[in-house]
Design an enzyme around this catalytic site. Structure first.
Site, short mmCIF file in Angstrom:
data_model
loop_
_atom_site.label_atom_id
_atom_site.label_comp_id
_atom_site.label_asym_id
_atom_site.label_seq_id
_atom_site.Cartn_x
_atom_site.Cartn_y
_atom_site.Cartn_z
N HIS A 169 0.81 -1.23 0.00
CA HIS A 169 0.00 0.00 0.00
C HIS A 169 0.84 1.27 0.00
O HIS A 169 0.31 2.36 -0.19
CB HIS A 169 -0.93 0.01 1.22
N ASP A 219 3.58 9.44 -0.50
CA ASP A 219 2.39 8.68 -0.15
C ASP A 219 2.16 7.63 -1.22
O ASP A 219 2.32 7.94 -2.41
CB ASP A 219 1.18 9.63 -0.10
P1 ADQ Z 1 -2.96 6.02 4.92
O1 ADQ Z 1 -1.55 6.44 5.10
O2 ADQ Z 1 -3.74 5.79 6.16
O3 ADQ Z 1 -3.07 4.73 3.99
P2 ADQ Z 1 -4.86 7.53 3.11
O4 ADQ Z 1 -4.78 6.83 1.79
O5 ADQ Z 1 -5.01 8.97 3.00
O6 ADQ Z 1 -3.62 7.24 4.05
O7 ADQ Z 1 -6.11 6.92 3.86
C1 ADQ Z 1 -6.55 7.45 5.07
C2 ADQ Z 1 -8.00 7.06 5.32
O8 ADQ Z 1 -8.30 7.38 6.67
C3 ADQ Z 1 -8.94 7.84 4.44
O9 ADQ Z 1 -9.95 6.99 3.97
C4 ADQ Z 1 -9.50 8.91 5.39
O10 ADQ Z 1 -10.84 9.28 5.13
C5 ADQ Z 1 -9.44 8.20 6.72
N1 ADQ Z 1 -9.29 9.22 7.77
C6 ADQ Z 1 -8.30 10.10 7.91
N2 ADQ Z 1 -8.55 10.93 8.95
C7 ADQ Z 1 -9.71 10.53 9.48
C8 ADQ Z 1 -10.50 10.97 10.59
N3 ADQ Z 1 -10.13 11.98 11.36
N4 ADQ Z 1 -11.63 10.32 10.82
C9 ADQ Z 1 -12.01 9.28 10.05
N5 ADQ Z 1 -11.33 8.83 9.01
C10 ADQ Z 1 -10.18 9.44 8.72
C11 ADQ Z 1 -2.13 3.82 3.36
C12 ADQ Z 1 -1.09 4.49 2.47
C13 ADQ Z 1 -1.77 5.35 1.42
C14 ADQ Z 1 -2.76 4.51 0.62
C15 ADQ Z 1 -3.69 3.73 1.54
C16 ADQ Z 1 -4.56 2.74 0.78
O11 ADQ Z 1 -0.18 5.28 3.26
O12 ADQ Z 1 -0.81 5.93 0.54
O13 ADQ Z 1 -3.54 5.37 -0.20
O14 ADQ Z 1 -2.95 3.00 2.50
O15 ADQ Z 1 -3.79 1.89 -0.03
#
Ligand code: ADQ
Length: 473
Positions: free
Chosen positions: A156, A364
């Site tokens: 990921h 990311d």
């Molecule tokens: P993450 O590093 O966790 O994921 P991201 O892809 O942005 O990063 O996903 C975060 C998720 O958490 C989003 O769905 C967001 O809505 C949710 N989230 C964030 N803050 C929140 C809050 N305060 N309350 C509720 N929900 C919240 C890892 C990798 C990424 C990759 C994903 C998926 O680091 O690059 O995109 O996996 O493969």
């Protein structure tokens, strides 16, 4: 249809409602329910001399199997090698990388323990899909125990370029581990290029057109599977938020001001100090925005037991306090900083109200927040996404204002451009992005990976072909 087996560190419990579980967890649960399947992962518990067998329970067509770990192994695996070594390495933060042999050994022991506990639950024609950098050696361990069925892996997070990857003392062993999978999925073509270049230039692997790789006597395929979101659910949540209590409270609190939003786990890869600095720079260099725009940064705490994360939290509190101290008026606080999680519907309402989405990670894998922000917009009056060129999403969301997250003034200029962009340009840029978000959904991603894993070994040809034990000519 072959049974699907998913392995991931964290398993979303069947009781976790869709509104709370992430889009990925919901999509995996759906894929498991459709064909029947097993979800295997860590129970979240530790115990000295843990049992060899997982706790097993069923919910509908899905069986859950949760394994308890020895506390020292769990530390070495999770905080040690996975998050102290691989996470900084894959996010290009070599200064934060620690490598300890004991952690590497603990990481491997946990993978061995997982393989031993999983094997008795597997059937020969199962399709096993392993998620993320916590489990890179799992296929090798399962093969050692005799499992010959299909195993796929999805990474990921970014795969670093060879120059960076070579800093890992266990670099060759880890890629050797990868070669026991049949299919290795990465987020972007850049990641694929980085891994294939390492394989061909550093460890004498062979790459055939289409991404089939030969390493020693093994063959596997490497390809990009950019992850998406449940676009429909986000569109619907955002539409439903209109006129609801939360939207009304948000609007009242903003008193007609513009909103810029950031939503990131509190992690050093997300570039939060730079984002805060850029917002401060916006207010300093474009004073016309003072009292006219509020920035809301939602940053739920993550891995808060790790020292680097505690230091980052303190740094942000200081930076945020300084910005508010410098610019706030008695009736306007420029930066709202919230360390708590929200329901998806609340996030959708906040995204929709925001004229600018600021997603500026230093690195990311993909970044789903960028896609969620796009999906939540009002098509008639959409906001603008300011997006780091180092997020995997930048490959797809071409309608965004791409920025270099190390360039604070450049980010401030992009925020200014977004805040003043004419409606027609906003609509065009949003349409370009939304076409992508609607087409490449999480369901599409899941289906594509499973389909390709199902058929992947057909592409390798019969034993004894050019990829046999001998080096191809
Ligand atoms: P993450 O590093 O966790 O994921 P991201 O892809 O942005 O990063 O996903 C975060 C998720 O958490 C989003 O769905 C967001 O809505 C949710 N989230 C964030 N803050 C929140 C809050 N305060 N309350 C509720 N929900 C919240 C890892 C990798 C990424 C990759 C994903 C998926 O680091 O690059 O995109 O996996 O493969």
């Amino acid at each position: 249809m072959a049974r699907l087996v998913i392995v991931s560190n964290r398993v979303a419990s069947p009781k976790e409602r869709a509104a709370k579980a992430g889009g990925l967890a919901v999509a995996l649960r759906e894929a498991l329910s459709e064909r029947g399947g097993l979800w295997f992962g860590w129970s979240g518990e530790t115990e000295v001399n843990p049992p060899d067998a997982p706790k097993v329970f069923r919910s509908g067509r899905v069986t859950y199997a949760l394994l308890t770990l020895d506390p020292e192994d769990q530390r070495a695996h999770y905080a040690g090698y996975a998050n102290g070594t691989l996470w900084p390495l894959c996010h290009y933060r070599l200064g934060l990388l620690t490598f300890r042999r004991a952690d590497w050994e603990g990481y491997r022991r946990v993978n061995e323990h997982f393989a031993r506990a999983l094997l008795p639950l597997l059937k020969p024609d199962d399709i096993v899909w392993v998620h993320d950098y916590h489990f890179i050696p799992l296929a090798a361990e399962l093969r050692k125990l005799g499992f010959t069925g299909r195993i796929g892996y999805f990474h990921h997070i970014p795969w670093p370029t060879p120059e960076v990857y070579l800093s890992l003392p266990s670099h060759a062993a880890l890629v050797d581990d990868l070669s026991h999978y049949d299919l290795v999925g990465l987020q972007t073509e850049n990641d694929v290029r980085a891994l294939l270049t390492y394989i061909s230039s550093e460890i004498h692997g062979w790459i055939a057109p289409g991404g089939t790789v030969g390493l020693k006597d093994r063959r596997f395929r490497v390809a990009a599977y950019p992850i998406g979101i449940d676009a429909e659910a986000f569109v619907s949540d955002a539409q439903k938020s209109v006129g609801k209590d939360e939207e009304r409270r948000l609007n009242e609190s903003l008193a007609g001001r513009m909103l810029a939003v950031g939503v990131d786990r509190l992690d050093y890869s997300k570039g939060l100090p730079g984002k805060f600095a850029a917002f401060g720079e916006l207010l300093r260099s474009y004073p016309e925005h003072r009292s006219k725009v509020t920035m809301m940064q939602v940053a739920p705490l993550s891995r808060s037991e790790v020292a680097e994360y505690q230091a980052l939290r303190r740094e942000l509190e200081e930076l945020g306090g300084a910005i508010n101290g410098e610019f706030a008026e008695f009736d306007w606080v420029p930066l709202r900083y919230l360390n708590r999680p929200f329901q998806r519907a609340t996030l959708a309402a906040i995204y929709r109200r925001a004229l600018v989405g600021v997603v500026t990670p230093l690195r990311d894998g993909m970044n789903l927040v960028a896609k969620e922000y796009i999906a939540a917009q009002d098509p008639e009056d959409p906001g603008v996404l300011v997006l780091s060129r180092f997020a995997g999403a930048a490959d797809e969301l071409k309608g965004s204002l791409l920025v270099n997250p190390y360039d604070i003034e450049g980010m401030a200029a992009a925020m200014d451009r977004a805040l003043t962009m004419p409606l027609e340009e906003r609509r065009q840029r949003w349409r370009t992005n939304m076409d992508n978000v609607e087409t490449n959904t999480i369901h599409h991603w899941c289906q594509r990976f499973i389909d390709e894993l199902t058929n992947v070994t057909d592409q390798f040809g019969p034993p004894g072909d050019q990829w046999g034990n001998a080096r191809p000519q």
